[in-house]
Scaffold this motif. Structure first.
Motif, mmCIF file in Angstrom:
data_model
loop_
_atom_site.group_PDB
_atom_site.id
_atom_site.type_symbol
_atom_site.label_atom_id
_atom_site.label_comp_id
_atom_site.label_asym_id
_atom_site.label_seq_id
_atom_site.Cartn_x
_atom_site.Cartn_y
_atom_site.Cartn_z
ATOM 1 N N MET A 3 0.761 -1.290 0.106
ATOM 2 C CA MET A 3 0.023 -0.129 0.005
ATOM 3 C C MET A 3 0.849 1.206 -0.179
ATOM 4 S SD MET A 3 -2.980 0.997 2.703
ATOM 5 C CE MET A 3 -4.018 2.727 2.567
ATOM 6 N N MET A 4 0.679 2.228 -0.896
ATOM 7 C CA MET A 4 1.415 3.303 -0.948
ATOM 8 C C MET A 4 1.061 4.290 0.111
ATOM 9 S SD MET A 4 1.637 6.041 -4.214
ATOM 10 C CE MET A 4 1.903 4.799 -5.307
ATOM 11 N N VAL A 5 2.238 4.892 0.754
ATOM 12 C CA VAL A 5 2.259 5.870 1.703
ATOM 13 C C VAL A 5 1.250 6.954 1.369
ATOM 14 C CG1 VAL A 5 4.239 6.962 1.217
ATOM 15 C CG2 VAL A 5 3.239 7.047 3.613
ATOM 16 N N GLN A 6 0.564 7.655 2.307
ATOM 17 C CA GLN A 6 -0.309 8.867 1.765
ATOM 18 C C GLN A 6 0.681 10.017 1.746
ATOM 19 O OE1 GLN A 6 -3.401 9.441 4.908
ATOM 20 N NE2 GLN A 6 -4.077 11.061 3.988
ATOM 21 N N GLN A 7 0.091 10.891 0.951
ATOM 22 C CA GLN A 7 0.989 12.198 0.694
ATOM 23 C C GLN A 7 0.962 13.121 1.834
ATOM 24 O OE1 GLN A 7 2.356 13.796 -2.562
ATOM 25 N NE2 GLN A 7 2.989 15.171 -0.706
ATOM 26 N N GLY B 90 10.718 9.525 -1.329
ATOM 27 C CA GLY B 90 9.464 10.307 -1.750
ATOM 28 C C GLY B 90 8.199 9.327 -1.240
ATOM 29 N N ASN B 91 8.551 7.857 -1.625
ATOM 30 C CA ASN B 91 7.523 7.126 -1.353
ATOM 31 C C ASN B 91 7.635 6.452 0.213
ATOM 32 O OD1 ASN B 91 6.032 6.029 -3.589
ATOM 33 N ND2 ASN B 91 7.762 6.347 -4.571
ATOM 34 N N ARG B 92 8.781 6.749 0.790
ATOM 35 C CA ARG B 92 8.893 6.418 2.287
ATOM 36 C C ARG B 92 8.389 7.125 3.214
ATOM 37 N NH1 ARG B 92 15.347 4.974 3.681
ATOM 38 N NH2 ARG B 92 14.609 3.057 2.971
ATOM 39 N N GLY C 42 6.230 10.120 1.995
ATOM 40 C CA GLY C 42 5.236 10.650 1.897
ATOM 41 C C GLY C 42 5.813 12.004 1.474
ATOM 42 N N ILE C 43 6.489 12.534 1.157
ATOM 43 C CA ILE C 43 6.843 13.720 0.678
ATOM 44 C C ILE C 43 6.360 13.899 -0.648
ATOM 45 C CG2 ILE C 43 8.697 15.353 -0.151
ATOM 46 C CD1 ILE C 43 10.339 14.258 2.355
ATOM 47 N N CYS C 44 6.594 12.886 -1.630
ATOM 48 C CA CYS C 44 6.351 13.035 -2.915
ATOM 49 C C CYS C 44 6.032 11.489 -3.352
ATOM 50 C CB CYS C 44 7.393 13.584 -3.862
ATOM 51 S SG CYS C 44 9.096 13.077 -3.513
ATOM 52 N N PRO C 45 5.001 10.543 -2.869
ATOM 53 C CA PRO C 45 4.740 9.490 -3.325
ATOM 54 C C PRO C 45 4.206 9.145 -4.792
ATOM 55 C CG PRO C 45 3.070 10.118 -2.072
ATOM 56 C CD PRO C 45 3.954 11.245 -1.775
ATOM 57 N N GLY C 46 4.494 8.282 -5.460
ATOM 58 C CA GLY C 46 4.167 7.952 -6.754
ATOM 59 C C GLY C 46 4.728 6.515 -7.198
ATOM 60 N N ARG C 47 3.768 6.149 -8.100
ATOM 61 C CA ARG C 47 4.356 4.722 -8.598
ATOM 62 C C ARG C 47 5.138 4.582 -9.637
ATOM 63 N NH1 ARG C 47 0.576 1.041 -6.767
ATOM 64 N NH2 ARG C 47 -1.547 1.970 -6.057
ATOM 65 N N ASP C 48 5.567 5.856 -10.412
ATOM 66 C CA ASP C 48 6.796 5.758 -11.281
ATOM 67 C C ASP C 48 7.358 7.084 -10.896
ATOM 68 O OD1 ASP C 48 5.396 7.663 -12.802
ATOM 69 O OD2 ASP C 48 4.343 5.910 -13.769
ATOM 70 N N VAL C 49 8.564 7.382 -11.637
ATOM 71 C CA VAL C 49 9.274 8.703 -11.572
ATOM 72 C C VAL C 49 8.468 10.157 -12.160
ATOM 73 C CG1 VAL C 49 11.542 7.744 -11.645
ATOM 74 C CG2 VAL C 49 10.690 8.388 -13.844
ATOM 75 N N ASN C 50 7.558 9.720 -13.071
ATOM 76 C CA ASN C 50 6.739 10.826 -13.564
ATOM 77 C C ASN C 50 5.741 11.184 -12.562
ATOM 78 O OD1 ASN C 50 8.017 11.053 -15.779
ATOM 79 N ND2 ASN C 50 6.807 9.370 -16.703
ATOM 80 N N VAL D 201 6.083 10.934 -9.038
ATOM 81 C CA VAL D 201 6.888 11.612 -8.103
ATOM 82 C C VAL D 201 7.248 12.900 -8.610
ATOM 83 C CG1 VAL D 201 9.002 11.614 -6.719
ATOM 84 C CG2 VAL D 201 7.626 9.357 -7.147
ATOM 85 N N GLU D 202 7.505 13.211 -9.687
ATOM 86 C CA GLU D 202 7.822 14.539 -10.178
ATOM 87 C C GLU D 202 6.447 15.337 -10.130
ATOM 88 O OE1 GLU D 202 8.989 16.828 -14.406
ATOM 89 O OE2 GLU D 202 9.644 14.635 -14.170
ATOM 90 N N ARG D 203 5.551 14.985 -10.531
ATOM 91 C CA ARG D 203 4.228 15.570 -10.340
ATOM 92 C C ARG D 203 3.858 15.951 -8.793
ATOM 93 N NH1 ARG D 203 2.561 12.049 -14.547
ATOM 94 N NH2 ARG D 203 1.566 10.700 -13.050
#
Length: 215
Positions: free
Chosen positions: A1-5, A150-152, A154-162, A164-166
């Motif tokens: 489960m992805m960490v919350q933003q 970013g995913n650890r 919650g600063i900038c979680p995302g499934r791929d680099v794009n 995370v950039e967004r």
């Protein structure tokens, strides 16, 4: 489960601390102009900054423009960079991009992402680093460190680099956007490490939702 933003208030506190600890973060690739920065970043793919700096130290003293690099030539370029990964392919791309810079850009490095990405061996991450470090634009280059933390955190979680950039562009307060990429890279490289994060010395540990803290 992805960490919350993380929410706006938490991100503001995190980046206030990053800024207080390091007001003007710097990249670690050695360069003297936009061209040497572009080449250094292109060479850094799947290589360490330390290794690239070692390889380019002497080379940039004799080939710090596209025209000079073309005079140096691909074989001599290979001799300089053969200690870094994928050096043959990288040398080929550097020579090709130098020819394009000379032919189409009067020997200058273009200042748009689209033009940069049209050059051989230059992807979005490389283009964003050049835009950020040389032209001081809030372009976010997502590397393995930023993707991980970013995913650890919650600063900038995302499934791929794009994604995370967004997330960086959409959620981090504007006043921190210019240096966000460097603060996050340095934090990931020296504190929030992949295997053994140094949570005990982390300046944002009380704000970080990571459950398996290494204290």
């Amino acid at each position: 489960m992805m960490v919350q933003q993380c929410d706006y208030a938490t991100l503001s506190q995190m980046f206030q601390r990053f800024q207080a600890a390091n007001p003007e973060p710097q990249g670690e690739l050695h360069h003297t102009n936009a061209f040497t920065l572009l080449v250094a970043v292109a060479l850094s793919a799947q290589s360490t900054d330390v290794g690239v700096n070692r390889a380019t130290h002497d080379m940039f003293q004799i080939a710090d423009t596209p025209a000079k690099m073309l005079v140096l030539g691909e074989d001599a370029l290979i001799d300089h960079i053969k200690t870094i990964g994928l050096y043959r392919n990288k040398a080929r791309n550097v020579i090709r991009l130098c020819q394009i810079l000379v032919d189409d850009y009067d020997g200058q490095v273009p200042s748009s992402r689209a033009a940069l990405q049209s050059l051989p061996g230059v992807g979005r991450k490389t283009a964003n680093v050049v835009l950020n470090m040389w032209w001081r634009l809030p372009a976010q280059a997502v590397d393995t460190h930023i993707f991980r933390i970013g995913n650890r955190t919650g600063i900038c979680p995302g499934r791929d680099v794009n994604a995370v950039e967004r997330a960086i562009e959409d959620h981090i307060p504007a006043e921190y956007q210019l240096h966000a990429h460097h603060w996050l890279i340095l934090h990931g490289r020296y504190v929030c490490k992949a295997r053994k994060p140094m949570c005990g010395t982390c300046i944002i540990r009380d704000l970080c939702p990571f459950e398996d803290k290494n204290l």
